[in-house]
Design a protein around this motif. Sequence first.
Motif, PDB file in Angstrom:
ATOM      1  N   PRO A   1       0.824  -1.217   0.000  1.00  0.00           N
ATOM      2  CA  PRO A   1       0.000   0.000   0.000  1.00  0.00           C
ATOM      3  C   PRO A   1       0.854   1.261   0.000  1.00  0.00           C
ATOM      4  O   PRO A   1       1.873   1.352   0.700  1.00  0.00           O
ATOM      5  CB  PRO A   1      -0.809  -0.117   1.298  1.00  0.00           C
ATOM      6  N   GLY A   2       0.452   2.246  -0.808  1.00  0.00           N
ATOM      7  CA  GLY A   2       1.116   3.539  -0.822  1.00  0.00           C
ATOM      8  C   GLY A   2       0.467   4.498   0.166  1.00  0.00           C
ATOM      9  O   GLY A   2      -0.316   4.090   1.044  1.00  0.00           O
ATOM     10  N   GLY A   3       0.771   5.777   0.003  1.00  0.00           N
ATOM     11  CA  GLY A   3       0.215   6.783   0.908  1.00  0.00           C
ATOM     12  C   GLY A   3      -1.296   6.798   0.951  1.00  0.00           C
ATOM     13  O   GLY A   3      -1.896   6.714   2.036  1.00  0.00           O
ATOM     14  N   PRO A   4      -1.970   6.862  -0.201  1.00  0.00           N
ATOM     15  CA  PRO A   4      -3.446   6.844  -0.171  1.00  0.00           C
ATOM     16  C   PRO A   4      -4.012   5.564   0.440  1.00  0.00           C
ATOM     17  O   PRO A   4      -4.996   5.602   1.176  1.00  0.00           O
ATOM     18  CB  PRO A   4      -3.829   6.986  -1.647  1.00  0.00           C
ATOM     19  N   GLY A   5      -3.388   4.406   0.136  1.00  0.00           N
ATOM     20  CA  GLY A   5      -3.879   3.158   0.696  1.00  0.00           C
ATOM     21  C   GLY A   5      -3.728   3.093   2.207  1.00  0.00           C
ATOM     22  O   GLY A   5      -4.613   2.609   2.912  1.00  0.00           O
ATOM     23  N   ILE A   6      -2.592   3.597   2.702  1.00  0.00           N
ATOM     24  CA  ILE A   6      -2.386   3.617   4.150  1.00  0.00           C
ATOM     25  C   ILE A   6      -3.385   4.546   4.820  1.00  0.00           C
ATOM     26  O   ILE A   6      -3.959   4.219   5.867  1.00  0.00           O
ATOM     27  CB  ILE A   6      -0.939   4.048   4.465  1.00  0.00           C
ATOM     28  N   ALA A   7      -3.609   5.719   4.216  1.00  0.00           N
ATOM     29  CA  ALA A   7      -4.565   6.666   4.785  1.00  0.00           C
ATOM     30  C   ALA A   7      -5.969   6.075   4.804  1.00  0.00           C
ATOM     31  O   ALA A   7      -6.710   6.229   5.780  1.00  0.00           O
ATOM     32  CB  ALA A   7      -4.543   7.966   3.995  1.00  0.00           C
ATOM     33  N   LEU A   8      -6.336   5.376   3.732  1.00  0.00           N
ATOM     34  CA  LEU A   8      -7.662   4.755   3.686  1.00  0.00           C
ATOM     35  C   LEU A   8      -7.778   3.651   4.745  1.00  0.00           C
ATOM     36  O   LEU A   8      -8.818   3.506   5.398  1.00  0.00           O
ATOM     37  CB  LEU A   8      -7.913   4.178   2.294  1.00  0.00           C
ATOM     38  N   GLY A   9      -6.695   2.901   4.933  1.00  0.00           N
ATOM     39  CA  GLY A   9      -6.713   1.880   5.973  1.00  0.00           C
ATOM     40  C   GLY A   9      -6.847   2.474   7.363  1.00  0.00           C
ATOM     41  O   GLY A   9      -7.594   1.949   8.199  1.00  0.00           O
ATOM     42  N   LEU A  10      -6.146   3.571   7.618  1.00  0.00           N
ATOM     43  CA  LEU A  10      -6.260   4.223   8.923  1.00  0.00           C
ATOM     44  C   LEU A  10      -7.672   4.763   9.142  1.00  0.00           C
ATOM     45  O   LEU A  10      -8.202   4.710  10.259  1.00  0.00           O
ATOM     46  CB  LEU A  10      -5.241   5.353   9.030  1.00  0.00           C
ATOM     47  N   ALA A  11      -8.273   5.276   8.083  1.00  0.00           N
ATOM     48  CA  ALA A  11      -9.648   5.761   8.214  1.00  0.00           C
ATOM     49  C   ALA A  11     -10.600   4.621   8.541  1.00  0.00           C
ATOM     50  O   ALA A  11     -11.506   4.765   9.372  1.00  0.00           O
ATOM     51  CB  ALA A  11     -10.067   6.464   6.925  1.00  0.00           C
ATOM     52  N   ALA A  12     -10.406   3.460   7.896  1.00  0.00           N
ATOM     53  CA  ALA A  12     -11.257   2.307   8.195  1.00  0.00           C
ATOM     54  C   ALA A  12     -11.047   1.828   9.625  1.00  0.00           C
ATOM     55  O   ALA A  12     -12.002   1.446  10.316  1.00  0.00           O
ATOM     56  CB  ALA A  12     -10.957   1.175   7.205  1.00  0.00           C
ATOM     57  N   ILE A  13      -9.797   1.844  10.083  1.00  0.00           N
ATOM     58  CA  ILE A  13      -9.529   1.470  11.474  1.00  0.00           C
ATOM     59  C   ILE A  13     -10.243   2.428  12.422  1.00  0.00           C
ATOM     60  O   ILE A  13     -10.784   2.018  13.457  1.00  0.00           O
ATOM     61  CB  ILE A  13      -8.010   1.458  11.730  1.00  0.00           C
ATOM     62  N   GLY A  14     -10.259   3.707  12.073  1.00  0.00           N
ATOM     63  CA  GLY A  14     -10.968   4.676  12.904  1.00  0.00           C
ATOM     64  C   GLY A  14     -12.465   4.422  12.949  1.00  0.00           C
ATOM     65  O   GLY A  14     -13.096   4.592  14.000  1.00  0.00           O
ATOM     66  N   LEU A  15     -13.047   4.014  11.810  1.00  0.00           N
ATOM     67  CA  LEU A  15     -14.478   3.711  11.792  1.00  0.00           C
ATOM     68  C   LEU A  15     -14.834   2.619  12.796  1.00  0.00           C
ATOM     69  O   LEU A  15     -15.919   2.618  13.375  1.00  0.00           O
ATOM     70  CB  LEU A  15     -14.899   3.265  10.386  1.00  0.00           C
ATOM     71  N   TRP A  16     -13.917   1.680  12.983  1.00  0.00           N
ATOM     72  CA  TRP A  16     -14.173   0.590  13.922  1.00  0.00           C
ATOM     73  C   TRP A  16     -13.760   0.959  15.346  1.00  0.00           C
ATOM     74  O   TRP A  16     -14.419   0.600  16.319  1.00  0.00           O
ATOM     75  CB  TRP A  16     -13.429  -0.657  13.470  1.00  0.00           C
ATOM     76  N   THR A  17     -12.660   1.675  15.473  1.00  0.00           N
ATOM     77  CA  THR A  17     -12.074   1.926  16.788  1.00  0.00           C
ATOM     78  C   THR A  17     -12.902   2.885  17.628  1.00  0.00           C
ATOM     79  O   THR A  17     -12.993   2.727  18.853  1.00  0.00           O
ATOM     80  CB  THR A  17     -10.646   2.473  16.632  1.00  0.00           C
TER      81      THR A  17
END
Length: 369
Positions: free
Chosen positions: A297-313
């Motif tokens: 994953p690049g920058g956008p992919g990492i940011a999208l993953g962090l956003a998804a983690i936030g949705l759950w966290t």
Amino acid sequence: MHRIRPTAPPPASYLIPAFTAALWWAVMTMVADQGVATQRSLVFLGGPLVLLSGLHARLFTFLHAPDRIRWLPLPIAVARHWLAGIQAHLPAFTLTAALAAGALYLASDITLVVEFCWFVVFAGLLEPLASALAAMFGRRFPEGSRARELQRSLGGGWTTPEAVVHLYAPAFALALAVLLAMPGQLSWERWVDGHALGTTQIAVSLTPLLLALGLRLAAPALYRAGVWEAVPWLSEATRTLAGPPQPEPTPGWVRRVPDAWARLLIVQFLRMTPLPYLRLAIVVGLAVHAALAEQAPGGPGIALGLAAIGLWTVPAGTVMRAQVARARLAGALPLSASKRRGHSGILAASALALPPLGLLGVILLRLLG
């Protein structure tokens, strides 16, 4: 005089802006090789969107917090209520602005950061004005009056007329900040491009700041005039939208969980979280995509993953922190000493932590591999 502690703002006032700032960093990184006009346009559009995320949570303490309706009948000066809201709003806003400015600095140059910070000044002054306007116009006006008819027409029957202003006031305050910051931002861009600024242009840039300061100074008076009536009507509207106190049925798969205490926390998470299965599908889907993709994953992919983690966290963290409420429930039950004190237990904590940890682990493994 009674002293009241400021109600702690919800975690969304901290976590959601962090993930939004990460997404903004990804977007600005993608356009780093574009022209300065494109980057300035994204700063103008993206800055308000970053501050819009978490805005309701930052203003939560002024009117929406449950403590507000409990404290209202007590002999507490209205200035104390306003101060409690400010004390909760200021750190959350400062952190949001710092995260956004840091993300912008990592993806661009300092000139865009200064342009964004000019807007931040206006947003910081005018965000409390949203709560003041909501208190002022969240009262019940006489039937047949223009204010009452405006409440009904703007609400469209979706909520009670007195609560309609809470749908519009935050966005109005942020839009006003965008409008007032624009002359200064344009002047800054002109100066960065090498053009001299005349006295008239400097005055046009600074006059909106004086207007914002005036509105900020007037906000406590508006809040004082309406808080006593607006908070009860808002509390009633919140209970009305929540519907009857009838719990949702427990899913069949939860009944198969062997530990009764873990079942309780999982059911609590499912009932307190909007669209829990959709959040789980997003986290799992991104984890599968990151694991099977050809490239890390690049920058956008990492940011999208962090956003998804936030949705759950965010909702999972709310459940995990409800230790006091669980202790009241479990104090007299035949459970272990740890559970009687309200601790979540290993099984429940593992079940709630597994999806975000799995996604984070997949991303880290792909980056390291």
